[in-house]
Design a protein around this motif. Structure first.
Motif, PDB file in Angstrom:
ATOM      1  N   GLY B 162       1.034  -1.208   0.077  1.00  5.74           N
ATOM      2  CA  GLY B 162       0.039   0.043   0.047  1.00  5.74           C
ATOM      3  C   GLY B 162       0.921   1.306   0.058  1.00  5.74           C
ATOM      4  O   GLY B 162       0.249   2.275  -0.578  1.00  5.74           O
ATOM      5  N   TYR B 163       2.022   1.175   0.617  1.00 14.75           N
ATOM      6  CA  TYR B 163       2.828   2.296   0.662  1.00 14.75           C
ATOM      7  C   TYR B 163       3.429   2.758  -0.759  1.00 14.75           C
ATOM      8  O   TYR B 163       3.245   3.992  -1.158  1.00 14.75           O
ATOM      9  CB  TYR B 163       3.912   2.187   1.497  1.00 14.75           C
ATOM     10  N   LEU B 165       1.937   1.579  -3.561  1.00 19.63           N
ATOM     11  CA  LEU B 165       0.797   2.013  -4.467  1.00 19.63           C
ATOM     12  C   LEU B 165       0.465   3.736  -4.190  1.00 19.63           C
ATOM     13  O   LEU B 165       0.218   4.418  -5.090  1.00 19.63           O
ATOM     14  CB  LEU B 165      -0.402   1.299  -4.208  1.00 19.63           C
ATOM     15  N   GLY B 166       0.622   3.782  -2.810  1.00 19.18           N
ATOM     16  CA  GLY B 166       0.067   5.378  -2.361  1.00 19.18           C
ATOM     17  C   GLY B 166       1.071   6.351  -3.032  1.00 19.18           C
ATOM     18  O   GLY B 166       0.517   7.442  -3.610  1.00 19.18           O
ATOM     19  N   SER B 167       2.397   6.112  -3.289  1.00 20.29           N
ATOM     20  CA  SER B 167       3.186   6.863  -3.889  1.00 20.29           C
ATOM     21  C   SER B 167       3.127   7.220  -5.297  1.00 20.29           C
ATOM     22  O   SER B 167       3.053   7.935  -5.905  1.00 20.29           O
ATOM     23  CB  SER B 167       4.751   6.337  -3.357  1.00 20.29           C
ATOM     24  N   TYR B 168       3.015   5.850  -6.103  1.00 21.23           N
ATOM     25  CA  TYR B 168       2.863   5.714  -7.432  1.00 21.23           C
ATOM     26  C   TYR B 168       1.620   6.464  -7.655  1.00 21.23           C
ATOM     27  O   TYR B 168       1.335   7.213  -8.630  1.00 21.23           O
ATOM     28  CB  TYR B 168       2.792   4.200  -8.000  1.00 21.23           C
ATOM     29  N   GLY B 169       0.606   6.207  -6.903  1.00 22.02           N
ATOM     30  CA  GLY B 169      -0.756   6.921  -7.267  1.00 22.02           C
ATOM     31  C   GLY B 169      -0.654   8.707  -7.263  1.00 22.02           C
ATOM     32  O   GLY B 169      -1.387   9.247  -7.615  1.00 22.02           O
ATOM     33  N   LEU B 170       0.534   9.132  -6.564  1.00 21.37           N
ATOM     34  CA  LEU B 170       0.667  10.583  -6.599  1.00 21.37           C
ATOM     35  C   LEU B 170       1.372  11.003  -7.628  1.00 21.37           C
ATOM     36  O   LEU B 170       2.000  12.173  -7.741  1.00 21.37           O
ATOM     37  CB  LEU B 170       1.091  10.843  -5.281  1.00 21.37           C
ATOM     38  N   GLY B 172       4.611   9.662  -8.128  1.00 28.60           N
ATOM     39  CA  GLY B 172       6.018   9.181  -7.710  1.00 28.60           C
ATOM     40  C   GLY B 172       6.790   8.251  -8.951  1.00 28.60           C
ATOM     41  O   GLY B 172       5.826   7.573  -9.214  1.00 28.60           O
ATOM     42  N   GLN B 176      11.844   7.763  -6.604  1.00 24.87           N
ATOM     43  CA  GLN B 176      11.279   8.707  -5.416  1.00 24.87           C
ATOM     44  C   GLN B 176      10.481   7.530  -4.383  1.00 24.87           C
ATOM     45  O   GLN B 176      10.679   7.967  -3.413  1.00 24.87           O
ATOM     46  CB  GLN B 176      10.370   9.542  -6.003  1.00 24.87           C
ATOM     47  N   THR B 177       9.841   6.580  -5.110  1.00 24.91           N
ATOM     48  CA  THR B 177       9.285   5.603  -4.089  1.00 24.91           C
ATOM     49  C   THR B 177      10.003   4.796  -3.087  1.00 24.91           C
ATOM     50  O   THR B 177       9.758   4.831  -2.270  1.00 24.91           O
ATOM     51  CB  THR B 177       8.218   4.911  -5.056  1.00 24.91           C
ATOM     52  N   ARG B 180      12.104   7.460  -0.991  1.00 25.77           N
ATOM     53  CA  ARG B 180      11.346   8.412   0.012  1.00 25.77           C
ATOM     54  C   ARG B 180      10.378   7.664   0.942  1.00 25.77           C
ATOM     55  O   ARG B 180      10.183   7.960   2.123  1.00 25.77           O
ATOM     56  CB  ARG B 180      10.909   9.658  -0.625  1.00 25.77           C
ATOM     57  N   VAL B 181      10.011   6.538   0.391  1.00 24.21           N
ATOM     58  CA  VAL B 181       9.017   5.671   1.171  1.00 24.21           C
ATOM     59  C   VAL B 181       9.480   4.358   1.736  1.00 24.21           C
ATOM     60  O   VAL B 181       9.554   3.981   2.986  1.00 24.21           O
ATOM     61  CB  VAL B 181       7.555   5.645   0.288  1.00 24.21           C
ATOM     62  N   ALA B 185      10.786   3.192   5.370  1.00 26.75           N
ATOM     63  CA  ALA B 185       9.901   2.373   6.316  1.00 26.75           C
ATOM     64  C   ALA B 185      10.496   0.859   6.610  1.00 26.75           C
ATOM     65  O   ALA B 185      10.279   0.542   7.519  1.00 26.75           O
ATOM     66  CB  ALA B 185       8.506   1.872   5.326  1.00 26.75           C
TER      67      ALA B 185
END
Lengths: 260, 272
Positions: B162-163, B165-170, B172, B176-177, B180-181, B185
């Motif tokens: 989910g982390y 997907l959240g980044s790609y969805g913005l 990213g 970068q994903t 930064r994520v 994590a």
């Protein structure tokens, strides 16, 4: 469909997962500044179809898309399209709230930062504006430095909405955004959707027909009539018409709860 | 024999087998503590060895141990983390990935003395780094590589999808994903793996004897040689110089590595 201009237009879309034929010949026009709901029984491909609209399916290996999807008239599957810029314009809210394991502030500032905003004052302004628009500012303004994971499920989902709003998208895709949260929060998110549609084009996938009736202006009904056959778009109309006077027998059966 | 009796005997035998693990650790620790404690004092930690019986302290060997482990740590991190990120995030599963995994697993099973011999031939002589902290650190980093790489890869794979997907969805990008994520994590688990590997490196003997040298010296520059605590312990015990100081050194070393492991456990417990 009656000469409207569509924000997103889909023509004759087929979708395959490997050997599995999932969606067949879907054509649908999504209207700007309105909410469109995709309904249908689980496994009917409505979420898969949603993920075609910002090319999230590209992340799954061995998927194949045929047909044409345009955003403001431009083909989003054209070879020169940059998926990152596309996804910035077509934002997505997921089924399970997925805030990053970082502070509330950093969650919202993440998008602007990766797109090059570094000015602190500018970021502060974006964070406040996005959280306000996502109806979360009042609850979190005093604790922007606490982890996004410390919020309740409903607050987390609104944080995810704020995070998407912060990159100033044109379309919001919501994939069953209320399925994992409590009823009070569902009410807040539905109110929020009502406000957001004046500025954005919203597409929501939901398995809850009451929700589709409450929040959407247009509804599309998807159905795979046999488990091994691809899903099709059965009916697409104004939500009022769909729920009071559907023209297809299968839509009527689904809406009245005879299956699904 | 009744079923019930057989059952009780089986349980007892298994319990004894399990308990003996704890017993062996307790016995070994108690032995080292009892034999080593008389040697320990503040001057043992701060002074240089003197005379033919190496009385006095082991200060320079502590410096060399910390130094050579730190060099290994600095050298292994970019390669191990880079390889792990590539395997977990970029490489589609296939032949090349299988080859990398097989290489890492094989590297992990190479006896440490072979790393030492390789370090001696390659770093000390062929590259001309002589007996030095640099040669020792390089050889240790090779030994740590598979361990850090595999724990890092597992840490990255454990980051919820989910982390990403959240980044790609913005909007990213992949990099970068990851940067930064995903890596932040995974950081606590990655750190845990690195600390455990450092504990292993600090306790390594064969590798450093062949590469860092045996000179009693508190190294300052990368090119300086130095005898580590483990090498010192070996010499003291095997050449019968001072069994008492050998146990003192052992106690200090075990204490250091045990605190590494406890720190790693604490890091692992803190995540999430």
């Amino acid at each position: 469909m009656n000469g409207d201009t569509f924000k997103i237009n889909v023509e004759h879309l087929d979708f395959h997962y490997g050997d599995f034929f999932a969606l067949e010949d879907i054509s649908v026009g999504i209207r700007q500044y309105a909410t469109t709901a995709f309904i249908g029984p689980s496994g009917c491909g409505k979420s898969t179809f949603l993920r075609c609209l910002n090319r999230m399916n590209d992340l799954i290996p061995e998927t194949k898309v045929e047909g044409k999807i345009t955003l403001d008239g431009n083909d989003i599957y054209a070879p020169d399209v940059d998926t990152a810029s596309l996804r910035r314009r077509v934002g997505m809210i997921f089924q399970a709230p997925n805030p990053f394991p970082m502070s509330i502030y950093d969650n919202v500032a993440y998008g602007p930062r990766i797109h090059g905003t570094t000015n602190k004052a500018q970021l502060d302004e974006i964070v406040e504006k996005s959280l306000t628009r996502a109806a979360l500012w009042k609850e979190v303004s005093g604790k922007l430095n606490t982890s996004g994971l410390a919020l309740s499920g409903g607050q987390q989902q609104r944080l995810c909405i704020a995070r998407v709003i912060a990159v100033d998208p044109e379309v919001l895709l919501m994939d069953e955004p209320c399925s994992a949260i409590d009823p009070t929060s569902i009410q807040k998110i539905e109110d929020l959707m009502d406000e957001l549609k004046s500025k954005y084009t919203i597409v929501i996938v939901t398995h809850n027909m009451q929700q589709a009736a409450r929040v959407s202006d247009w509804t599309a009904f998807f159905l795979a009539e046999h488990a091994d056959r691809p899903a099709k778009l059965i009916e697409y109309d104004k939500t009022d018409t769909m729920f009071t006077n559907p023209s297809d027998k299968r839509t009527e059966d689904y809406i009245t709860g005879r299956f699904g | 024999m009744s079923k019930r009796l057989a059952n009780n005997i089986a349980i007892s035998v298994l319990w004894v087998a399990a308990a003996s693990t704890v017993f062996v650790l307790a016995w070994l620790l108690a032995y080292v503590v009892v034999k080593g404690l008389p040697a320990l004092s503040w001057s043992f930690v701060t002074q240089w060895p003197t005379g033919v019986t190496a009385s006095g302290g082991i200060f320079p060997t502590i410096v060399a141990t910390v130094y050579v482990t730190a060099v290994g740590f600095v050298l292994v991190i970019p390669v191990a983390i880079g390889a792990a990120v590539y395997l977990a995030e970029y490489a589609a599963s296939g032949r090349f990935v299988n080859v990398i995994r097989f290489a890492a697993d094989s590297l992990a099973s190479v006896p440490s003395i072979v790393f030492g011999l390789f370090g001696l031939a390659f770093f000390v002589y062929a590259l001309g780094f002589k007996f030095s902290m640099l040669s020792g650190g390089l050889a240790l980093s090779l030994m740590m590589l598979p361990l850090v790489m595999r724990t890092t890869e597992e840490a990255i794979r454990a980051v919820p999808q989910g982390y990403r997907l959240g980044s790609y969805g913005l909007g990213g990008s992949k990099w970068q994903t990851v940067r930064r994520v995903v890596l932040p994590a995974a950081a606590p688990r990655i750190a845990t793996g690195i600390i455990l590997a450092m504990g292993r490196a600090a306790g390594e003997t064969a590798v450093v004897m062949f590469t860092a040298g045996m000179a009693i010296n508190a190294p300052i520059f990368l090119t300086d040689p130095g005898r580590t605590m483990t090498s010192h312990l070996y010499v003291l015990a095997m050449e019968g110089i001072s069994v008492k100081n050998a146990f003192g050194t052992a106690l200090l070393l075990v204490g250091m590595i045990l605190s590494f492991n406890l720190f790693a456990r604490w890091m692992a417990g803190r995540r999430g």
